[in-house]
Design an enzyme around this catalytic site. Structure first.
Site, mmCIF file in Angstrom:
data_model
loop_
_atom_site.group_PDB
_atom_site.id
_atom_site.type_symbol
_atom_site.label_atom_id
_atom_site.label_comp_id
_atom_site.label_asym_id
_atom_site.label_seq_id
_atom_site.Cartn_x
_atom_site.Cartn_y
_atom_site.Cartn_z
ATOM 1 N N SER A 99 50.240 -55.919 66.231
ATOM 2 C CA SER A 99 50.456 -56.125 64.804
ATOM 3 C C SER A 99 50.956 -54.848 64.134
ATOM 4 C CB SER A 99 49.166 -56.634 64.153
ATOM 5 O OG SER A 99 49.375 -56.973 62.806
ATOM 6 N N ASP A 240 55.046 -57.107 59.195
ATOM 7 C CA ASP A 240 54.449 -56.247 60.208
ATOM 8 C C ASP A 240 55.085 -56.547 61.567
ATOM 9 O OD1 ASP A 240 53.339 -58.757 60.552
ATOM 10 O OD2 ASP A 240 51.394 -57.999 61.163
ATOM 11 N N ASP A 242 54.386 -58.269 64.269
ATOM 12 C CA ASP A 242 54.481 -59.614 64.842
ATOM 13 C C ASP A 242 54.800 -60.685 63.812
ATOM 14 O OD1 ASP A 242 51.823 -59.264 63.820
ATOM 15 O OD2 ASP A 242 51.168 -61.017 64.943
ATOM 16 N N ASP A 244 53.437 -61.803 60.959
ATOM 17 C CA ASP A 244 52.478 -62.714 60.313
ATOM 18 C C ASP A 244 51.936 -62.160 58.999
ATOM 19 O OD1 ASP A 244 50.725 -60.771 61.272
ATOM 20 O OD2 ASP A 244 49.330 -62.192 62.190
#
Length: 474
Positions: A99, A240, A242, A244
């Site tokens: 993340s 961010d 990834d 999400d």
């Protein structure tokens, strides 16, 4: 290795070795043993752009193939895209990502065939991994070649997002996309252009850059401000690593808080109940026409709260975190299309909802933010802060009200305390200071609210200084 607020986290050097295969095997055995999957079932794997992610992904693929799973590679896709594919195929998933944390760390997010794992699942996977480790688990790479499903995974997620706004909804907006190393970077550009926005891209990087949307660094803010001024942008968006957690900055390059983005998304969806952690702005309760349910920090707790709201009879339920990630527990009818429930964090709905609001009102984002009348809030973290020190500090503050009063004496007198997740203290001045160790990294976080921006910034700095003072003195 440790499960935190969302997924397993650890040092990249460890996960590139035996550890990733160990936990993937534990997850696979848990699925098989619980009856949630059978040998031969599909299992999907995605990853972010970290240097360590391809090797960790290969380890996980080998471990799961050894258990008899049909491993399918979804490539570098946003986590919500992988989760959506898993729900539609009724397949378990693994997302290899750290993340927003630094590149020397990485992680794995696990999804059952029916969605994101919960805390009970985490405990079971941890127990299975511990048992395997004690039994001398040995891992030999097998060079598994999973079936490539990356194009289908991304196309399905694009289709989901390409229908939630009317055609041309963002025409007239000039939007910057800070691409850095987020897996959402190309899809963000595609969708914004699809809805009619003029797009300026910048900052694309082949090296991984950690971007924390809940505590945006001064370096990142400077980039956003420079690009907004240089190109006359109406907004800057990003995510961010990834994809999400959203990042949206106004026409000056100033980031909007994630809980404001979540609030806008909740209104856009027309929810009857919203679930959000205790760290979200205290004004959420009076800012919208919906029931608000507070939880501990972390997507598993938000998902649990959403499930409880559904069980209580609510039929339009969503959640959001202070980082801006929006989760949906209900199907929603949006723009004449069904938006399937996706109970995992997503950056696209809040970004599109916020830009659509600015376009429809023909107002700058700074005015949109002000119109919600939320308390001024700020948050930051102390990085590389030992977990042991965080634990000792929190134990000290909880041990005796006098300890907490003495610790906060330079910033104000204690009026009330919430210990739902960390220590959230309302001062007699009405200001709020919240101390909370990160659940998945060696970081100590501080969240504050105050009557104006200057007061919030001053309180935040004072809070961080008190943490450092105590750590150095003890």
């Amino acid at each position: 290795m440790k499960f935190g607020t969302s997924g397993l986290r650890g040092l990249s050097v460890d996960l590139k070795g035996r550890a990733s295969a160990l936990y993937a095997t534990a997850f696979g055995r848990y699925l098989l043993g619980s009856g949630m999957a059978r040998p031969g079932d599909a299992i999907l794997i995605g990853r972010d752009f970290r240097d360590s992610s391809p090797e960790i992904t290969a380890n996980c693929a080998d471990a799961l193939a050894a258990l008899g799973f049909n491993v399918r590679n979804c490539g570098t896709v946003p986590t919500p895209a992988l989760a959506l594919a898993g729900l539609r195929e009724k397949a378990a998933c693994l997302m290899v990502t750290g993340s927003h944390i630094p590149a020397d760390r990485n992680g794995i997010k696990f999804y059952r065939p029916d969605g994101e794992i919960d805390k009970a699942d985490e405990a079971a996977i941890t127990a299975a991994a511990t048992e395997l480790d004690r039994a001398g688990f040995a891992f030999e790479p097998r060079s598994t070649t999973p079936q490539d499903r990356s194009a289908e995974c991304l196309a399905a997620f694009r289709e989901r997002n390409a229908s939630i706004l009317p055609s041309g909804s963002l025409a007239g907006l000039k939007v910057g996309v800070y691409q850095h190393s987020t897996v959402a970077r190309d899809l963000l550009v595609d969708l914004l252009q699809h809805f009619g926005a003029a797009v300026v891209t910048f900052g694309r990087s082949e090296a991984f850059i950690p971007v924390d949307t809940e505590a945006v660094s001064e370096e990142t803010i400077l980039k956003l401000r420079e690009m907004a001024s240089q190109h006359g942008l109406d907004a800057v968006v990003s995510a961010d690593g990834d994809g999400d957690r959203p990042l949206v900055a106004d026409e000056t390059g100033a980031p909007l808080r994630g809980d404001l983005l979540g609030l806008i998304a909740a209104s856009f969806l027309g929810v009857t109940a919203v679930v959000t952690p205790v760290t979200s702005n205290s004004g959420i309760e009076t800012a919208g026409r919906f029931r608000v349910i507070r939880t501990r920090v972390g997507s598993p707790f938000v998902i649990s709260g959403m499930q409880e709201a559904l069980a209580a009879g609510e039929n339009r339920v969503a959640g959001f975190e202070a980082n801006g990630g929006v989760l949906t527990a209900s199907d929603f009818e949006i723009n004449g299309h069904r938006l399937q429930a996706l109970p995992t964090r997503d950056c696209f709905v809040p970004i599109l909802a916020t830009l659509a609001l600015a376009a429809s009102r023909r107002q700058p984002l700074s005015a949109i933010a002000s119109s919600h009348h939320l308390a001024f809030a700020a948050a930051d973290r102390l990085e590389n802060f030992p977990v042991e020190t965080s634990a000792r500090l929190m134990a000290h503050l909880r041990a005796d009200p006098a300890n907490l009063a003495a610790f906060l004496q330079p910033v104000g007198e204690v009026a009330s305390i919430s210990d739902l997740d960390g220590l959230r203290v309302r001062l007699k001045s009405g200001r709020i200071i919240h101390l909370r160790p990160s659940g998945n990294a060696p970081e100590m976080r501080c969240y504050v609210e105050a009557e104006d921006e200057a007061a919030a910034v001053a309180l935040l700095h004072a809070g961080l200084e008190r943490i450092l003072w105590w750590a150095n003195a003890n």
